[in-house]
Design an enzyme around this catalytic site. Sequence first.
Site, PDB file in Angstrom:
ATOM      1  N   SER A 126       0.827  -1.210   0.000  1.00  0.00           N
ATOM      2  CA  SER A 126       0.000   0.000   0.000  1.00  0.00           C
ATOM      3  C   SER A 126       0.855   1.251   0.000  1.00  0.00           C
ATOM      4  CB  SER A 126      -0.923   0.040   1.225  1.00  0.00           C
ATOM      5  OG  SER A 126      -1.667   1.247   1.203  1.00  0.00           O
TER       6      SER A 126
ATOM      7  N   LYS B 299      -4.523  -6.874   3.287  1.00  0.00           N
ATOM      8  CA  LYS B 299      -4.510  -5.714   2.378  1.00  0.00           C
ATOM      9  C   LYS B 299      -5.926  -5.379   1.920  1.00  0.00           C
ATOM     10  CE  LYS B 299      -3.037  -2.414  -0.303  1.00  0.00           C
ATOM     11  NZ  LYS B 299      -3.918  -2.201  -1.382  1.00  0.00           N
TER      12      LYS B 299
ATOM     13  N   HIS C 195      -7.535  -3.606   4.685  1.00  0.00           N
ATOM     14  CA  HIS C 195      -6.952  -2.245   4.679  1.00  0.00           C
ATOM     15  C   HIS C 195      -7.723  -1.359   3.701  1.00  0.00           C
ATOM     16  CE1 HIS C 195      -4.490   0.726   2.548  1.00  0.00           C
ATOM     17  NE2 HIS C 195      -3.816   0.911   3.686  1.00  0.00           N
ATOM     18  N   ASN C 196      -7.981  -1.885   2.510  1.00  0.00           N
ATOM     19  CA  ASN C 196      -8.694  -1.089   1.505  1.00  0.00           C
ATOM     20  C   ASN C 196     -10.139  -0.837   1.925  1.00  0.00           C
ATOM     21  OD1 ASN C 196      -6.307  -1.346   0.117  1.00  0.00           O
ATOM     22  ND2 ASN C 196      -7.294  -1.644  -1.847  1.00  0.00           N
TER      23      ASN C 196
ATOM     24  N   GLU D  72      -9.992   1.857   4.222  1.00  0.00           N
ATOM     25  CA  GLU D  72      -9.700   3.064   3.421  1.00  0.00           C
ATOM     26  C   GLU D  72     -11.005   3.655   2.857  1.00  0.00           C
ATOM     27  OE1 GLU D  72      -6.503   2.535   0.423  1.00  0.00           O
ATOM     28  OE2 GLU D  72      -7.962   3.207  -1.063  1.00  0.00           O
TER      29      GLU D  72
END
Length: 474
Positions: A129, A183, A186-187, A190
Amino acid sequence: MDRAPIGVTGLAVMGRNLARNLARHGHAVAVHNRTTAKTDALVAEFGDEGTFLPARTAQEFVDALERPRKLIIMVKAGRPTDAVIEEFAPLLEPGDMIVDGGNAHFLDTRRREAELRERGVHFVGTGISGGEEGALEGPSIMPGGSRESYAALGPLLEDISAKVDGSPCCAHVGADGAGHFVKMVHNGIEYADMQLIAESYDLLRHAAGLEPVAVAEVFRTWNTGRLESYLIEITAEVLAHVDAASGEPFVDVVLDQAEQKGTGRWTVQTALELGVPVPGIGEAVFARSLSGAADVRAAARGLPGPVHRTGADSGIADAVEQALYASKIVAYAQGFHQIQAGAAEYGWDIDSAAMARIWRGGCIIRARFLDDIRRAYEADPATPTLLTDDHFAAALGDAQDAWRHVVGKAAALGIPTPGFSSALAYYDALRAERLPAALIQAQRDFFGAHTYRHLTGDAVYHTLWSGDRSEVTG
Ligand code: 6PG
C-alpha cells in the site's frame, strides 16, 4: 555483477517504482517486462539510481537471479497474474519464491500458493500500500506465504518499506493468502475512512456554511491533532485547490460519482461470508454505488426534503471533529474484527498489534491513531473489540453527545451521513443490554418454525403458533 538477489517483472508505474526503491537501497535488481520498451526506458531514465539487470526474456530474467530466486510480479490481478505465473513457474526450481505484489483476491492467492507449493515453489501474496509514491519512497508491505519465505524476503522488504520511529512498516502477516486478506481489509477501511471524511466535508460545507477553502483550513487544523493522517492531509490539499479553467473550487468541477476497482466490495463480500458486521465499510461501498447510479439519482432529484437544507452553524465544526473521530474508531474496530474472523476461519496467526504497527506509515490509511490501536492490541491481544480499550472507550464516551448531535442535525437538514449514522448505530447496538433480535427470532419461529433459545440454557424451543401456543423443545 551478473546476478541479482531479487527481480521485478511488470514495470508499469508500481513495478517500476518498487524496482527503483530496491536499487536505491543498494540491492541489485533484475528487471523484466512483457514489452522490452518499458525495461529499456527504466534503465535509460533511472539507471544511475543503482544496479539494474535488464532482461529481455523470461529465461534471461530467471537466469539473472541468485538462488533461491526471488521474483516480484507486479501485474494486474486476475488472469494476467495467472498468465505470468504460468510463464515463470516452469523455469523455477524448488525453494524459489514468487512474490505477488498486486491487489489479488486472497482466495486466488490461496489457490496459487497451494498449486506452487506442490512444485516446491513459495508463493508469497503480498499486500503493498501507498500508491506510486509509496512504492518509490517506502510503502507499507503485508507479505503472506510461508515463514521460510519470509526469512529470506523479510530483510529486503523491510529495508524498502516505510519506517516509523525506526520500525519497518512490513511484517509477516500469516500463511498463504493472509497478506492479501489483510490488504483487502486495509482497503475496506480506506473506503470507510474516505466516506467519513467526505461526510465531514459535506457537513462543514452545508451545515456550518463554509466555503471549500475554509473547510480546507478546518481539515488542516484537525491534521495537527488526534485525526492527523494522510487522508486528512490530502483532503485539505484537494479542498484548497482551485480549477484553473473556471476559477471554481476544484471539488465543484469534479463529477460526483465515485468509482471503485473492487477491493472494498471484496471486503464486504468476504465479511458477509464470514458473518462479521462491517456496516461502516458496507455503507462506504454502497455510497460509492449510489453516487454512480446516475439514472436513479436523476429520477429522485425532485423528491421533497426538509424546508431548511443548509445551516450557518459554524459551531458545529468541533462536533463534526468528534463525530469523525468516534466513527473512525468504529470503522477500524470493524476492520480489525474482520481480520480476527478471517484468521480464525483460515487458520492464520495474525498479530493485530503488528498490523496496526505496519499501517502507521507508507500506506493510504496511515494515521497517528494507528499507534493507539497498536498499543490497545499489545495490551490485550485477545480483545473482542477495540471499542472497549480504555483509551477508545473514554474517547467514544466523550464524543457521543456531539456525535448524536451531528447525526441528528444531518437528518434534520437532509444531509446524507450513512457513515456517521451507521457507526453510531453500531456503537449503540454493541453496548445495548437487549436487542430487538429477540423479536426477529420469535418472528422466524412463527412463520417458519425456525426455533429459538431462552436467555439461559442451550435448549432449542418452538412455539406451536397455529396450535395451542404451547412451547415444545425443538
Ligand atoms: C493502496 C490503495 C490501492 C487502491 C486504490 C484505489 O493501498 O495503495 O488501496 O491499492 O488500489 O486506493 O482503490 P479504488 O479504485 O477501489 O478506490
